[in-house]
Design a protein around this motif. Structure first.
Motif, PDB file in Angstrom:
ATOM      1  N   VAL A  16       5.847   4.976 -14.742  1.00 52.24           N
ATOM      2  CA  VAL A  16       5.167   5.311 -14.928  1.00 52.24           C
ATOM      3  C   VAL A  16       4.892   6.599 -16.110  1.00 52.24           C
ATOM      4  O   VAL A  16       5.086   7.296 -15.913  1.00 52.24           O
ATOM      5  CB  VAL A  16       3.670   5.612 -14.774  1.00 52.24           C
ATOM      6  N   CYS A  21       0.325  10.222 -13.453  1.00 53.31           N
ATOM      7  CA  CYS A  21      -0.478   9.764 -13.155  1.00 53.31           C
ATOM      8  C   CYS A  21      -1.404  10.299 -11.903  1.00 53.31           C
ATOM      9  O   CYS A  21      -0.541   9.373 -10.617  1.00 53.31           O
ATOM     10  CB  CYS A  21      -1.113   7.984 -13.543  1.00 53.31           C
ATOM     11  N   ALA A  23      -2.894   9.232  -8.260  1.00 51.44           N
ATOM     12  CA  ALA A  23      -2.286   7.130  -7.604  1.00 51.44           C
ATOM     13  C   ALA A  23      -4.371   6.831  -7.830  1.00 51.44           C
ATOM     14  O   ALA A  23      -5.525   7.793  -7.843  1.00 51.44           O
ATOM     15  CB  ALA A  23      -2.387   6.836  -6.110  1.00 51.44           C
ATOM     16  N   ALA A  26      -7.541   4.420 -13.437  1.00 50.95           N
ATOM     17  CA  ALA A  26      -7.329   3.881 -13.961  1.00 50.95           C
ATOM     18  C   ALA A  26      -7.836   3.972 -14.985  1.00 50.95           C
ATOM     19  O   ALA A  26      -8.970   4.091 -15.859  1.00 50.95           O
ATOM     20  CB  ALA A  26      -7.792   2.160 -13.444  1.00 50.95           C
ATOM     21  N   VAL A 132      -0.243  -3.176 -16.382  1.00 47.70           N
ATOM     22  CA  VAL A 132      -0.067  -2.109 -15.781  1.00 47.70           C
ATOM     23  C   VAL A 132       0.220  -0.649 -15.824  1.00 47.70           C
ATOM     24  O   VAL A 132      -0.277  -0.369 -15.077  1.00 47.70           O
ATOM     25  CB  VAL A 132       0.585  -2.507 -13.716  1.00 47.70           C
ATOM     26  N   TYR A 136      -2.401   2.429 -15.530  1.00 45.61           N
ATOM     27  CA  TYR A 136      -2.308   3.657 -14.982  1.00 45.61           C
ATOM     28  C   TYR A 136      -2.192   4.876 -15.810  1.00 45.61           C
ATOM     29  O   TYR A 136      -1.863   5.647 -15.019  1.00 45.61           O
ATOM     30  CB  TYR A 136      -1.421   3.549 -13.971  1.00 45.61           C
ATOM     31  N   TYR A 156      -2.514   1.800  -7.437  1.00 47.05           N
ATOM     32  CA  TYR A 156      -1.416   2.045  -7.925  1.00 47.05           C
ATOM     33  C   TYR A 156      -0.036   2.843  -7.192  1.00 47.05           C
ATOM     34  O   TYR A 156       0.728   2.138  -7.464  1.00 47.05           O
ATOM     35  CB  TYR A 156      -1.727   3.348  -8.194  1.00 47.05           C
ATOM     36  N   ASP A 157      -0.621   2.005  -5.448  1.00 46.93           N
ATOM     37  CA  ASP A 157       0.529   3.134  -4.494  1.00 46.93           C
ATOM     38  C   ASP A 157       1.158   1.484  -4.151  1.00 46.93           C
ATOM     39  O   ASP A 157       2.587   1.443  -3.713  1.00 46.93           O
ATOM     40  CB  ASP A 157      -0.110   3.300  -3.156  1.00 46.93           C
TER      41      ASP A 157
END
Length: 547
Positions: A16, A21, A23, A26, A132, A136, A156-157
């Motif tokens: 990203v 950002c 984790a 959103a 995605v 994020y 995210y992870d």
């Protein structure tokens, strides 16, 4: 300016970029009023609007709000990624706030536009899945998307991880005074640890690929952008009858284009019906009222009668019309002949169904008339949605009638001449140059609508059970001079259809695998432009890919 044909990869970046950002955070805007409207209210805003009816309706609602609050804005219509990139480059120095309607959500927007770090993008888009990286990014991308839609965004992870620095050389600096045996032991331990880390990383990357493939393989649509903008107006107590009508037309566009499931349509109709009841109860304007109605489709009626206005038809036909329709529907095995929709009265003379307005607006926007550019057609279509421009709406209705007659005749011709053929994993139909009214089907929305109705008609007429379950790929000439065709992919026509389309990713892979000269310029990934010379190898690759 000549078209550039290339394979545009609409894939996810690994990191990203400059988002920082945390984790699981959103960037869906939760409070549209505070986090969106009040932010842009005192700014100069650039508004990018895609060329579809839902986007136009969302634009009309936002324009009305901006005019009410004296917000300065510039409107730029965009029909594809190339126009969006070009328009952004032309205007990026003059604006810091950008609003995108029905474009931008399903690709890595920052990667495509390469904006300055102070640029902020508010994206109101029905295209799914949402990229995605957009989800994020916590600094520049703000998503105006209803979170009660079934988004299924990966955690995210599962798709992003920070690079671990210095792992290759860790521990070497303190080894100078150690015994050789100790050094050897530490080195062996580091090698084992690094090997484990590399194995874990490969496993994580493999899982990430699988997760992204499952998330990105199907294209579908979420809640109408016009409904999202109407919700904003309602929250601010600025919702007017006109705004509600535009929200209705936006939703109806999704239904006409088969972009949402029947269940989703019925649920959203229920939401809008509550607003209709509230507005009609307020009785703001007796000459402009909204009402619920049911569309009726008739068969086996005398041609002389159906060519007249309803008021002029024989009384016996008008009284028994419903029974005649249902009887004809049963004869042809047609189900669900009635669907809930809306109509509007402008005064006592002008009454319109929402679906008719959709067809009229679409026809104006994709008009093949040579004296109009894409921007001119966009403005004509946008103006036709205003009650003060009923002459433009009536012109659009005449164009829509011509379009629908051509659609019916083309479908009949394709079925009678067996132009729909099975390629194995999908059906294929190609319209040849010289086909009557072929110019009417060179634009994406018109060709997509023709393809959907052709597939439905083919499924009803064929006796081949396997073919009834197949999707359709359809091609139509775009430019004889440049030797290009427009290609669209339509998902299978089944009762349980979830309206998810896998052709966008399949078209990309087929083009990449054969070096076919394609242009993936449309906001719907299942619509592409293809060099006619490359059609055979492209289709062969598509057959191989989907088999």
């Amino acid at each position: 300016m000549p078209r550039v044909y290339r394979n545009r990869k609409l894939t996810t970046s690994f990191n990203v970029a400059s988002s920082g950002c945390p984790a699981a955070v959103a960037m869906f805007v939760s409070d549209f009023r505070k986090e969106f409207y009040e932010v842009v209210q005192n700014q100069r805003v650039l508004l990018f609007v895609a060329s579809d009816v839902d986007a136009l309706c969302a634009c009309k609602i936002l324009q009305a709000l901006f005019q009410c609050d004296h917000v300065q804005y510039t409107l730029v219509p965009v029909s594809g990624w190339q126009e969006l990139e070009t328009a952004f480059l032309e205007h990026k120095e003059q604006f810091h706030y950008f609003i995108l309607i029905n474009c931008g959500a399903n690709v890595d927007l920052l990667d495509i536009l390469q904006p300055d770090e102070d640029a902020i993008f508010f994206v109101c888009d029905t295209h799914r899945p949402v990229n995605v990286v957009n989800v994020y990014n916590d600094t520049q991308i703000k998503l105006l998307i209803k979170q009660d839609d079934d988004l299924e965004v990966p955690a995210y992870d599962d798709i992003f991880r920070d690079e671990e620095e210095g792992e290759e050389h860790s521990g070497n600096e303190s080894d100078n005074g150690s015994e050789p045996s100790v050094k050897r032991t530490r080195l062996e331990e580091e090698i084992v640890a690094q090997t484990m880390k590399r194995r874990q990383r490969r496993e994580w990357e493999a899982r990430r690929r699988d997760i992204l493939f499952d998330y990105e393989q199907y294209e579908y649509h979420g809640t109408s952008s016009a409904m999202v903008m109407f919700d904003l107006a309602w929250m601010m107590s600025k919702d007017l009858n006109d705004m509600l009508w535009w929200a209705i037309v936006g939703l109806t566009d999704q239904w006409v284009q088969d972009k949402i499931t029947q269940m989703k349509y019925v649920m959203d109709v229920g939401i809008l019906q509550r607003h209709v009841s509230r507005h009609n109860h307020r009785n703001e304007d007796e000459e402009n009222s909204l009402s619920v109605d049911c569309t009726r489709i008739s068969f086996d009626l005398p041609l002389k009668q159906v060519k007249q206005k309803f008021q002029s038809m024989d009384v016996s036909l008008k009284e028994n019309l419903r029974e005649m329709i249902e009887e004809s529907a049963n004869k042809f095995g047609m189900k669900d002949m009635r669907v809930q929709t809306f109509s509007i009265h402008f005064g006592f003379k002008h009454k319109f169904l929402a679906s008719d307005v959709v067809f009229a607006t679409m026809s104006l926007m994709e008009s093949p008339e040579k004296d109009g550019s894409g921007t001119d057609n966009f403005i004509q279509a946008l103006d036709s949605l205003s009650r003060s421009n009923l002459d433009k709406l009536y012109h659009g209705l005449e164009l829509a009638k011509k379009q629908l007659r051509a659609t019916q005749q083309t479908i009949a011709s394709c079925l009678c001449t067996n132009l729909v053929i099975s390629q194995g994993p999908f059906l294929y139909c190609s319209l040849m140059e010289g086909t009557p009214d072929i110019v009417l089907f060179s634009k994406p929305a018109s060709l997509s609508l023709l393809s959907r109705h052709l597939l439905k008609s083919f499924v009803c007429s064929t006796k081949n059970r396997r073919c009834k379950l197949l999707p359709l790929v359809m091609a139509a000439p775009l430019s004889v001079e440049q030797g290009t065709v427009t290609v669209v992919g339509i998902p299978p026509e089944t009762d349980s259809s979830d309206r998810k389309n896998f052709f966008g990713r399949a078209f990309e892979k087929a083009a990449e695998g054969t070096n076919s000269r394609t242009l993936h310029n449309h906001f719907d990934l299942s619509v592409i432009e293809l060099k006619a010379e490359d059609r055979s190898k492209f289709l062969d690759a598509l057959v191989s890919l989907l088999s």
